[in-house]
Design a protein around this motif. Sequence first.
Motif, PDB file in Angstrom:
ATOM      1  N   GLN A  12     -22.805  48.953 -27.190  1.00 30.30           N
ATOM      2  CA  GLN A  12     -22.163  50.263 -27.104  1.00 30.30           C
ATOM      3  C   GLN A  12     -21.056  50.383 -28.156  1.00 30.30           C
ATOM      4  O   GLN A  12     -20.933  51.411 -28.827  1.00 30.30           O
ATOM      5  CB  GLN A  12     -21.576  50.454 -25.699  1.00 30.30           C
ATOM      6  CG  GLN A  12     -21.157  51.873 -25.383  1.00 30.30           C
ATOM      7  CD  GLN A  12     -22.318  52.746 -24.917  1.00 30.30           C
ATOM      8  OE1 GLN A  12     -23.468  52.370 -25.025  1.00 30.30           O
ATOM      9  NE2 GLN A  12     -22.005  53.909 -24.386  1.00 30.30           N
ATOM     10  N   PRO A  50     -15.606  51.035 -25.279  1.00 28.70           N
ATOM     11  CA  PRO A  50     -16.340  51.516 -24.102  1.00 28.70           C
ATOM     12  C   PRO A  50     -15.688  51.044 -22.809  1.00 28.70           C
ATOM     13  O   PRO A  50     -15.123  49.961 -22.755  1.00 28.70           O
ATOM     14  CB  PRO A  50     -17.736  50.890 -24.277  1.00 28.70           C
ATOM     15  CG  PRO A  50     -17.492  49.663 -25.089  1.00 28.70           C
ATOM     16  CD  PRO A  50     -16.333  49.981 -26.000  1.00 28.70           C
ATOM     17  N   VAL A  62     -19.999  55.541 -19.261  1.00 30.22           N
ATOM     18  CA  VAL A  62     -20.416  56.218 -20.488  1.00 30.22           C
ATOM     19  C   VAL A  62     -19.839  57.625 -20.545  1.00 30.22           C
ATOM     20  O   VAL A  62     -19.369  58.077 -21.602  1.00 30.22           O
ATOM     21  CB  VAL A  62     -21.951  56.274 -20.588  1.00 30.22           C
ATOM     22  CG1 VAL A  62     -22.401  57.222 -21.691  1.00 30.22           C
ATOM     23  CG2 VAL A  62     -22.512  54.880 -20.840  1.00 30.22           C
ATOM     24  N   PHE A 201     -24.440  60.866 -25.952  1.00 27.74           N
ATOM     25  CA  PHE A 201     -23.973  59.777 -25.095  1.00 27.74           C
ATOM     26  C   PHE A 201     -25.044  59.343 -24.107  1.00 27.74           C
ATOM     27  O   PHE A 201     -25.055  58.197 -23.661  1.00 27.74           O
ATOM     28  CB  PHE A 201     -22.691  60.192 -24.373  1.00 27.74           C
ATOM     29  CG  PHE A 201     -21.477  60.118 -25.245  1.00 27.74           C
ATOM     30  CD1 PHE A 201     -20.726  58.956 -25.315  1.00 27.74           C
ATOM     31  CD2 PHE A 201     -21.089  61.194 -26.026  1.00 27.74           C
ATOM     32  CE1 PHE A 201     -19.610  58.869 -26.139  1.00 27.74           C
ATOM     33  CE2 PHE A 201     -19.979  61.127 -26.850  1.00 27.74           C
ATOM     34  CZ  PHE A 201     -19.232  59.965 -26.913  1.00 27.74           C
ATOM     35  N   THR A 204     -27.121  56.202 -25.344  1.00 23.59           N
ATOM     36  CA  THR A 204     -26.434  54.991 -25.794  1.00 23.59           C
ATOM     37  C   THR A 204     -26.806  53.773 -24.941  1.00 23.59           C
ATOM     38  O   THR A 204     -27.330  53.904 -23.839  1.00 23.59           O
ATOM     39  CB  THR A 204     -24.907  55.212 -25.787  1.00 23.59           C
ATOM     40  OG1 THR A 204     -24.508  55.673 -24.499  1.00 23.59           O
ATOM     41  CG2 THR A 204     -24.514  56.246 -26.838  1.00 23.59           C
TER      42      THR A 204
END
Length: 213
Positions: A12, A50, A62, A201, A204
């Motif tokens: 990430q 993250p 996320v 997003f 991801t």
Amino acid sequence: MRKVAKAAVGRQSDTYRSGDFRRRVFANVGRDSSDVAICVDALLDDRRIPIAGAGIPAVPAVWSDAACVLAAVAGRQRRPESVLRVTTRICTMPLRFDIGRRGRAAGNTFGSALADLLRRLHAGAAPGLPDSVPLVTVTWSDGGAALFGTIDFSGMGGGKRLYSDARLPLPPDGDWDFVQLPTVGGSLFSSPSIVGLSEIFGGTPLLASAGKA
């Protein structure tokens, strides 16, 4: 599980540092790619993103990342320390007024409401069509003394929600559309921008690894 989560967090971070990710964010928010890079790097270097600490499932994390990036870009700051300070202020703005029928976003702060909105869009809880997605704005008063955030659900048959880090007087008849907020600048995120960010997003690594042992 820990090894999988740790590896996913690493991927990430790599995604957030990649030129492709930043170009895609730039294409959706209309800010210069260098501005996006400054914002994302500041959040990464401070370990704001993250988000994947103990007790924080990957999927909600996320969307918290997404809300942080959106807030950072909205703040229009270029110095890393200013990016972090303004991002915190934007994300922690409490809900002041909820006008009209309750919207689709949840949470008592602007950041949590943004995260929930983006998550719901990706999950299909709200149709992914530009005219059915709320408009999001972040504005500020002279010198940044007060910040304001709005999520406008009127295009979805709902009302508007106003967030601010300043205490505001109750508007006449409960309708703050007729109250002149002391704003001198700000950022507007259109419906297509919000849809685009949810798609970025949503693709991801942390989401891809969610649920794996």
